[in-house]
Design a protein around this motif. Sequence first.
Motif, PDB file in Angstrom:
ATOM      1  N   ALA A 100       0.817  -1.217   0.000  1.00  0.00           N
ATOM      2  CA  ALA A 100       0.000   0.000   0.000  1.00  0.00           C
ATOM      3  C   ALA A 100       0.850   1.266   0.000  1.00  0.00           C
ATOM      4  CB  ALA A 100      -0.952   0.000   1.193  1.00  0.00           C
ATOM      5  N   ASP A 101       1.958   1.249   0.716  1.00  0.00           N
ATOM      6  CA  ASP A 101       2.808   2.443   0.758  1.00  0.00           C
ATOM      7  C   ASP A 101       3.313   2.797  -0.632  1.00  0.00           C
ATOM      8  OD1 ASP A 101       2.477   2.738   3.473  1.00  0.00           O
ATOM      9  OD2 ASP A 101       4.273   1.585   3.985  1.00  0.00           O
ATOM     10  N   GLY A 123      -6.262   6.696  -7.791  1.00  0.00           N
ATOM     11  CA  GLY A 123      -7.074   7.390  -8.785  1.00  0.00           C
ATOM     12  C   GLY A 123      -7.023   6.797 -10.170  1.00  0.00           C
ATOM     13  N   VAL A 124      -6.099   5.870 -10.421  1.00  0.00           N
ATOM     14  CA  VAL A 124      -6.052   5.212 -11.728  1.00  0.00           C
ATOM     15  C   VAL A 124      -7.086   4.088 -11.743  1.00  0.00           C
ATOM     16  CG1 VAL A 124      -4.637   3.998 -13.419  1.00  0.00           C
ATOM     17  CG2 VAL A 124      -3.589   5.730 -11.932  1.00  0.00           C
ATOM     18  N   PHE A 179      -7.118   2.396  -7.207  1.00  0.00           N
ATOM     19  CA  PHE A 179      -6.337   2.415  -5.969  1.00  0.00           C
ATOM     20  C   PHE A 179      -6.763   3.616  -5.137  1.00  0.00           C
ATOM     21  CE2 PHE A 179      -3.677  -0.284  -8.562  1.00  0.00           C
ATOM     22  CZ  PHE A 179      -3.173  -1.206  -7.662  1.00  0.00           C
ATOM     23  N   SER A 180      -6.966   3.373  -3.861  1.00  0.00           N
ATOM     24  CA  SER A 180      -7.297   4.432  -2.920  1.00  0.00           C
ATOM     25  C   SER A 180      -6.498   4.194  -1.651  1.00  0.00           C
ATOM     26  CB  SER A 180      -8.804   4.427  -2.611  1.00  0.00           C
ATOM     27  OG  SER A 180      -9.130   5.415  -1.667  1.00  0.00           O
ATOM     28  N   GLY A 181      -5.612   5.121  -1.307  1.00  0.00           N
ATOM     29  CA  GLY A 181      -4.719   4.903  -0.185  1.00  0.00           C
ATOM     30  C   GLY A 181      -3.801   3.719  -0.418  1.00  0.00           C
ATOM     31  N   GLY A 182      -3.530   3.419  -1.693  1.00  0.00           N
ATOM     32  CA  GLY A 182      -2.673   2.298  -2.039  1.00  0.00           C
ATOM     33  C   GLY A 182      -3.358   0.951  -2.028  1.00  0.00           C
ATOM     34  N   LEU A 183      -4.666   0.921  -1.768  1.00  0.00           N
ATOM     35  CA  LEU A 183      -5.426  -0.321  -1.714  1.00  0.00           C
ATOM     36  C   LEU A 183      -6.396  -0.396  -2.884  1.00  0.00           C
ATOM     37  CD1 LEU A 183      -6.247  -0.381   2.107  1.00  0.00           C
ATOM     38  CD2 LEU A 183      -4.373  -1.574   0.914  1.00  0.00           C
ATOM     39  N   VAL A 184      -6.585  -1.588  -3.413  1.00  0.00           N
ATOM     40  CA  VAL A 184      -7.513  -1.791  -4.521  1.00  0.00           C
ATOM     41  C   VAL A 184      -8.941  -1.648  -4.024  1.00  0.00           C
ATOM     42  CG1 VAL A 184      -8.371  -3.429  -6.230  1.00  0.00           C
ATOM     43  CG2 VAL A 184      -5.914  -3.265  -5.781  1.00  0.00           C
TER      44      VAL A 184
END
Length: 381
Positions: free
Chosen positions: A275-276, A283-284, A368-373
């Motif tokens: 996630a980091d 946003g992609v 991805f939001s906050g590095g999470l799917v």
Amino acid sequence: MGAALAAMLAGCASVQVGPQVATTAPEPVSSHWAFGADRAGPGDGDGYRPPRRLAVLLPMTGPLATAAGPVRDGLLAAYYGERRDRPELVFYDTGGTISGAVAARDRAVAEGADQILGPLGRDEVSALFSAPQPVPLLALNRGHQAPPENAADFSLAPEDEGAAIATRLLAHNARRVLVLSNGDDHAVRAVATFREAFEAAGGTIVSTLAITGEDPGDQSPALRTAATSEGGVDAVLVALRGSEARLVVPQLFAAGLGNRLRVATSQLASGTGNADDDRALDGVVFVTEPWTASGHPGLPSAATLAEQLPATRGPAARLFAFGHDAWLLSTRLPQLAARPDATIEGATGRLSMTGDGRVLRTPAWATFSGGLVTPVADTAR
């Protein structure tokens, strides 16, 4: 493996197929197909009408065996999850070779198979597609030619992704697109189909930037050139793996393109999971499968299954979902052949079939939001 999957699926909801078929009279089937008399009726309300004996041609040995494993497991998960009468299921090893595929098909027919699922390799499929099939066949890849009579093809084709991305961007009124591509086979095929569909609808490819190597370097000058071109850029197509995209996507902001719609192929999920690091991809929006993004009726979540079956982790999850949907298609071929409007809500997407035997897949979307799917809830496809 079969018993373990059966236990894991106990209590899960049955698969869902739409639209419902309520007619009691046989429906006309395309002349492309030659189903047995016992499969001429409408089937159950969801079109379920399996063959009596289903032969599965997979390369359980040879270079394609690693891919065949999760496909087999996904097929067995759906098979054991079905509560209704199931066909006799017989596996044949093709060895991943043309001669092996032909020999397996001939042996399956000689031993009484009335439908065949497979083979998996593209060259194997092409060899079988050189002539009409003696029994209905659903290949698990696209051949180098269209399916012959009595055959269809189903695959996780990059071409389907390209078409879906074109539809999505046009639905969002994006008419000028910048393409970032790593140039591998997946990207080339997806971008080629995207270009054809997008330009046919009046869209314009502003520029295509080649992003190659482990360190693609500073792309800012080329990105700024595209951003300041006459007409500008409405959206960016990212045909890159996650590890590549993490280095390039942040550069879009420096070039003034960070607020543009950004859509990616399924490659984006490759090499992600931290996630980091993956916050760079926030946003992609990218192509994915409903099961891995948000779950699917009749299956445990992808995360739960990965804990219990290590072979379904990472990229293998897509192949597991693919095998699951191969079963759904196999048991509903007569409905799909008779009803061009019939669809199956599968683990890999919404599935339908053309009159000449090409299975079409409309995928799901995630971001991805906050590095999470995170699944994308909107329905723009």
